[in-house]
Design a protein around this motif. Sequence first.
Motif, PDB file in Angstrom:
ATOM      1  N   MET A   1       0.972  -1.161   0.154  1.00  0.00           N
ATOM      2  CA  MET A   1      -0.200  -0.008   0.139  1.00  0.00           C
ATOM      3  C   MET A   1       0.867   1.175  -0.032  1.00  0.00           C
ATOM      4  N   GLY A   2       2.020   1.295   0.661  1.00  0.00           N
ATOM      5  CA  GLY A   2       2.895   2.399   0.752  1.00  0.00           C
ATOM      6  C   GLY A   2       3.283   2.838  -0.532  1.00  0.00           C
ATOM      7  N   LEU A   3       3.683   1.692  -1.446  1.00  0.00           N
ATOM      8  CA  LEU A   3       4.240   2.008  -2.742  1.00  0.00           C
ATOM      9  C   LEU A   3       3.282   2.387  -3.674  1.00  0.00           C
ATOM     10  N   VAL A   4       1.900   2.056  -3.575  1.00  0.00           N
ATOM     11  CA  VAL A   4       0.801   2.736  -4.326  1.00  0.00           C
ATOM     12  C   VAL A   4       0.719   4.359  -3.637  1.00  0.00           C
ATOM     13  N   LYS A   5       0.655   4.447  -2.644  1.00  0.00           N
ATOM     14  CA  LYS A   5       0.544   5.987  -2.132  1.00  0.00           C
ATOM     15  C   LYS A   5       1.655   6.850  -2.408  1.00  0.00           C
ATOM     16  N   HIS A   6       2.975   6.281  -2.058  1.00  0.00           N
ATOM     17  CA  HIS A   6       4.033   7.020  -2.321  1.00  0.00           C
ATOM     18  C   HIS A   6       4.784   6.223  -3.281  1.00  0.00           C
ATOM     19  N   SER A   7       4.792   6.319  -4.517  1.00  0.00           N
ATOM     20  CA  SER A   7       5.514   5.424  -5.477  1.00  0.00           C
ATOM     21  C   SER A   7       7.275   5.891  -5.360  1.00  0.00           C
ATOM     22  N   ALA A   8       7.316   7.259  -5.301  1.00  0.00           N
ATOM     23  CA  ALA A   8       8.787   8.056  -5.125  1.00  0.00           C
ATOM     24  C   ALA A   8       9.343   7.853  -3.928  1.00  0.00           C
ATOM     25  N   ARG A   9      10.592   7.600  -3.594  1.00  0.00           N
ATOM     26  CA  ARG A   9      11.427   7.348  -2.651  1.00  0.00           C
ATOM     27  C   ARG A   9      11.672   9.062  -1.975  1.00  0.00           C
ATOM     28  N   ALA A  10      11.751   8.934  -0.973  1.00  0.00           N
ATOM     29  CA  ALA A  10      11.776  10.489  -0.411  1.00  0.00           C
ATOM     30  C   ALA A  10      13.414  10.821  -0.654  1.00  0.00           C
TER      31      ALA A  10
END
Length: 65
Positions: A1-10
């Motif tokens: 789910m985290g990859l879907v919501k935040h696809s780019a790395r900080a």
Amino acid sequence: MGLVKHSARAAALPLHMTAPITAPQETLRDIRAAVAQELPGARIRRRLFWRYSLVYDAPAEHSPA
């Protein structure tokens, strides 16, 4: 789910996920030498992330009977 919501790395960690750090002033060898002088019989164990634990069992007091 985290990859879907935040696809780019900080680019950097958020401020609330950081802690101030500094280079160590003493090596574990220096600490062991100081402990051996001050607390003979103490045991030092290396722990995770450059931490260590020191265990010292004070000798029982010998009271004159």
